[in-house]
Design a protein around this motif. Structure first.
Motif, PDB file in Angstrom:
ATOM      1  N   GLY A 189      -6.371  33.672   2.067  1.00 54.21           N
ATOM      2  CA  GLY A 189      -7.735  33.724   1.554  1.00 54.21           C
ATOM      3  C   GLY A 189      -8.825  33.411   2.552  1.00 54.21           C
ATOM      4  N   LYS A 201     -17.277  38.120  11.481  1.00 55.80           N
ATOM      5  CA  LYS A 201     -17.059  39.537  11.194  1.00 55.80           C
ATOM      6  C   LYS A 201     -17.594  40.412  12.322  1.00 55.80           C
ATOM      7  CE  LYS A 201     -17.175  39.022   6.147  1.00 55.80           C
ATOM      8  NZ  LYS A 201     -17.958  39.277   4.907  1.00 55.80           N
ATOM      9  N   SER A 205     -17.122  34.189   8.699  1.00 58.72           N
ATOM     10  CA  SER A 205     -18.573  34.225   8.562  1.00 58.72           C
ATOM     11  C   SER A 205     -19.099  35.579   9.017  1.00 58.72           C
ATOM     12  CB  SER A 205     -19.197  33.120   9.418  1.00 58.72           C
ATOM     13  OG  SER A 205     -18.999  33.424  10.797  1.00 58.72           O
ATOM     14  N   GLU A 218     -11.901  33.854   4.874  1.00 59.23           N
ATOM     15  CA  GLU A 218     -13.037  34.766   4.908  1.00 59.23           C
ATOM     16  C   GLU A 218     -13.928  34.391   6.087  1.00 59.23           C
ATOM     17  OE1 GLU A 218     -15.394  37.964   3.857  1.00 59.23           O
ATOM     18  OE2 GLU A 218     -13.456  37.395   3.012  1.00 59.23           O
TER      19      GLU A 218
END
Length: 219
Positions: A124, A132, A128, A126
């Protein structure tokens, strides 16, 4: 010749220096120093890692000492010939050098958000927006290298070389943090992950008993 590296599970710069030593084809002794272990402050100021102020990797070649993974790669390239590390074609070599330099100096968001942890898989995660952006930039570089210069094999410039050495920890990060990548990148990552030297490093990292708690969790 000997190279001093940190924990293989966590030390991305050590992986680069060690792969450069393997790529040189020269025989060398490997010494692993557990980072942040007992008496670490004293350890990094003494002995054979003192010239780098405790930073790893550090290479000794008789009385010659070289630290920083890029300096180690360039020293070894001078020693055995640049064609072992860099593409022969001028345009390909220029791009490979630029990619290695950018990897050496950039992508701070990816580095800070995704510390290398070879044996762990994070669910999970993700990144920032900055993370990205780093990922997209790396994938763009990989795509250009593969499309322009990768016809000679499965690596960024066809055959295994300096660019693959410097992006090897990124491949490890993408796997550990389960970063979604397009098919061409997945194929490249698989080729690099299955390289015999990477498999040796991975196996060694899995057998290490040391753990650094701050790198085993994701905030």
């Amino acid at each position: 010749m000997k190279i001093i590296v940190g924990n293989k599970n966590y030390s991305s710069w050590s992986l680069r220096g060690w792969l450069a030593a393997k790529q040189s084809g020269l025989s060398f002794e490997e010494i692993v120093v557990p980072l942040f272990g007992e008496n670490w402050e004293a350890t990094k100021q003494g002995g054979e890692i003192r010239p780098s102020s405790g930073k790893v990797p550090i290479l000794w070649d008789d009385d010659v000492v070289v630290w920083d993974s890029l300096a180690i790669l360039e020293y070894l390239s001078d020693k055995v010939g640049r064609d072992r590390f860099w593409p022969k074609d001028d345009a390909a070599r220029a791009m490979a050098r630029s990619m290695v330099a950018e990897m050496h100096s950039s992508f701070s968001a990816l580095r800070s958000e995704c510390p290398m942890n070879v044996r762990k898989r994070f669910e999970g995660f993700e990144p920032s927006e900055a993370g990205k952006d780093d990922i997209l930039r790396i994938l763009g570089l990989w795509a250009e290298a593969r499309s322009r210069f990768g016809s000679g094999g499965p690596f960024l410039f066809g055959t295994f070389g300096a660019a693959d050495i410097f992006f090897a920890p990124v491949v490890s990060r993408f796997i550990s943090y389960q970063i979604a990548v397009p098919g061409f990148a997945a194929s490249y990552m698989q080729a690099l992950w299955e390289h015999e030297w990477m498999q040796a490093w991975i196996s060694a990292s899995e057998s290490e008993e040391w753990a650094i708690e701050q790198y085993d969790t994701v905030s």
